[in-house]
Design an enzyme around this catalytic site. Sequence first.
Site, PDB file in Angstrom:
ATOM      1  N   ASP A 155      39.527  29.913  39.302  1.00 15.94           N
ATOM      2  CA  ASP A 155      38.403  30.430  39.795  1.00 15.94           C
ATOM      3  C   ASP A 155      38.314  30.351  41.269  1.00 15.94           C
ATOM      4  O   ASP A 155      38.123  29.230  41.943  1.00 15.94           O
ATOM      5  CB  ASP A 155      37.070  29.472  39.082  1.00 15.94           C
ATOM      6  CG  ASP A 155      35.570  29.744  39.820  1.00 15.94           C
ATOM      7  OD1 ASP A 155      35.596  30.967  40.328  1.00 15.94           O
ATOM      8  OD2 ASP A 155      35.010  29.078  39.632  1.00 15.94           O
TER       9      ASP A 155
ATOM     10  N   ASP B 119      25.079  33.564  36.548  1.00 19.81           N
ATOM     11  CA  ASP B 119      26.159  33.045  37.241  1.00 19.81           C
ATOM     12  C   ASP B 119      25.769  33.219  38.828  1.00 19.81           C
ATOM     13  O   ASP B 119      25.874  34.261  39.474  1.00 19.81           O
ATOM     14  CB  ASP B 119      27.512  34.023  36.986  1.00 19.81           C
ATOM     15  CG  ASP B 119      28.446  33.160  37.851  1.00 19.81           C
ATOM     16  OD1 ASP B 119      28.467  32.302  38.679  1.00 19.81           O
ATOM     17  OD2 ASP B 119      29.908  33.851  37.600  1.00 19.81           O
TER      18      ASP B 119
ATOM     19  N   GLU C  19      34.028  36.658  35.577  1.00 13.49           N
ATOM     20  CA  GLU C  19      33.571  35.233  35.426  1.00 13.49           C
ATOM     21  C   GLU C  19      32.613  34.916  34.133  1.00 13.49           C
ATOM     22  O   GLU C  19      32.595  33.979  33.693  1.00 13.49           O
ATOM     23  CB  GLU C  19      32.744  34.741  36.978  1.00 13.49           C
ATOM     24  CG  GLU C  19      33.925  34.578  37.848  1.00 13.49           C
ATOM     25  CD  GLU C  19      33.007  34.587  39.369  1.00 13.49           C
ATOM     26  OE1 GLU C  19      31.938  34.536  39.387  1.00 13.49           O
ATOM     27  OE2 GLU C  19      33.814  34.476  40.166  1.00 13.49           O
TER      28      GLU C  19
ATOM     29  N   LYS D 151      35.685  34.965  50.372  1.00 14.34           N
ATOM     30  CA  LYS D 151      35.271  36.121  49.263  1.00 14.34           C
ATOM     31  C   LYS D 151      34.088  36.974  49.224  1.00 14.34           C
ATOM     32  O   LYS D 151      34.110  38.129  48.571  1.00 14.34           O
ATOM     33  CB  LYS D 151      35.207  35.156  48.071  1.00 14.34           C
ATOM     34  CG  LYS D 151      34.532  35.719  46.727  1.00 14.34           C
ATOM     35  CD  LYS D 151      34.626  34.948  45.648  1.00 14.34           C
ATOM     36  CE  LYS D 151      34.146  35.246  44.130  1.00 14.34           C
ATOM     37  NZ  LYS D 151      34.231  34.514  43.219  1.00 14.34           N
TER      38      LYS D 151
END
Length: 621
Positions: free
Chosen positions: A12, A197, A172, A73
């Site tokens: 992850d 999420d 994810e 990210k």
Amino acid sequence: MTSKPGPILGIDLGTTNSCVAVMDGGEARVLANREGSRTTPSVVAFVGDDILVGEAARQRASKDPAATVFAAKRLIGRKFAEVEAVRRGLPYTVVAAANGDAWAEVHGRRRSPSQISAQVLAYLKDAAADALGEPVTRAIITVPAYFDDAQRQATRDAGTIAGLRVERILSEPTAAALAYGLHDRKDRPPQIVAVYDLGGGTFDVSLLELRSGAFEVLATAGDSQLGGEDFDSAVVDHIADLFQREHGVDLRSDRAALARLRDAAQRAKHELSWALATELNLPFIAAVDGQPLHLALTLTRRELERLTRPLIDRSLGPCRRVLADAGLRRDQVEEVLLVGGQTRMPAVVEAVAECFGRQPSTAHNPDEVVAIGAAIQGAVLAGELADLVLLDVVPLSIGVETQGGVFSVLIPRNTPIPTRRTETFSTSVDNQSIVHVHVLQGLREMAEDNRSIARLQLTDIPPAPRGAPQIQVRFELDADAILRVSARELLSGKEAAIVAQPASGLTRAEVQALAQEAEDARQHDLSRRAIVETRNRCETLAYACERALEGYGEGLPAAVRESVQRDVAALRGLLGDHAGARGGPELQAAFAALERSSRQIYAAMLGDAETPALLAEGSRE
């Protein structure tokens, strides 16, 4: 005889923290890093010729914020113009690359977000190899469901640069559903599950239908510019405004002060997940006319909820949209899963419960659940788990630009993948001999408002009036969401094809060159890292001895005190030489000398039997 391939890691790669897991004996296991932590800050610091990753890098942020890169990210696979709001809150410099991508600039050198992320992935890869006692080269890396093709490809590039063979880029929410053990519910009737999420940099929500070991994503929606970093920014702005009103100084204009303030805001946010109030104390945060200024205030949970309410509400719009896209009512959702560290905030949990009409599940650590799910999917690909099928969807529509700059969709969003679509087009000009196929991804009606992901050129078309040639365009999207595009003129048989290479990001040649550079430099990097780790141990021991001398020096024999002081000074002298010339045997010898002399402190005070415990306690101080 061929050797058995190593395990497939589940990684992850998070905005704030990253995590790695692997299947071990039929169970998914999170692997600790070298510091013993189960998660690693996604932070990279450039210190001279050294590169620090993780907690060591995070601690450098207040000392050299311009050379410490975090939240990469949020930049990966994105244009500079798209990240204006994000980069305003970053203490390091974000610049536009030659192709318009957002890159970080440190010490005058520009680095792509893929290169930064590769440093984090390489650190996780090495930590996993240490924990498992064997080399690892394969991984599944997760991304937000709402990442477009450019962002997914850039993430894959990061894995390649890190020396990993990326077996799959996995969404994810799907990984989270696997980790919650839902793959074991084959004996139950079909059920609808929502995965909410809210991570450090992105938000997405997905609806999945689970039936007989199959996971089918029904719909997904999200906001790629909403995450825990925005919650931190809201607190930072609030505190900075209060400080500016009181002292007339804007802490956001000072990079070092901003880094300290952001770190304090993040800690306060975490503490308010379980406490009703918390104290923020930042001494010497600024100065006016040579006089130091200190920051001290109390932040309550109620204030935090007021500051972040607009952000929480922003996440509920996609929740309602995903229900509408799937044609479902909220009472048809049987379980709600929470993913991402920001879901620890009580106000977030309450908002999700109200939106879906049921209390969400908190059975797993939201920081680890995605990596665990990725590890489970790795076991499926490796043949260790059977009877498990994942059916994902396209998060954003894919199509081509047609006459007048219109975006003509071939694969609508929320289409299950793998999929293939074919549509026939024609020319718009008489005797047109070349057709340009411009492939885009997005949700807007006009081509210019969507993301360009590939361009294909079909040449040598026989002359004909406009509208006469028949150009068949074929899209094939595989389970990894990798797009292959082909175009064929039916009369002449002329054909062209391409695997979609995003119009932004690193080229294949650049990725391979960076991967080779990383491999060539691996031994050198390991040696430099060993020096950095040795220096860290030396710093800890020197600090512990200095504290011990401050507290107990007066009660020590003069010879013992002088011996320790001499060895501390010698070690400090070598530590001051950061060029690294003395980072090897000399530093290790000085460390060993201080370690020996430091034992005399505790032998003189309490006896040898208690020495190890006291040394450990001193190090913690």
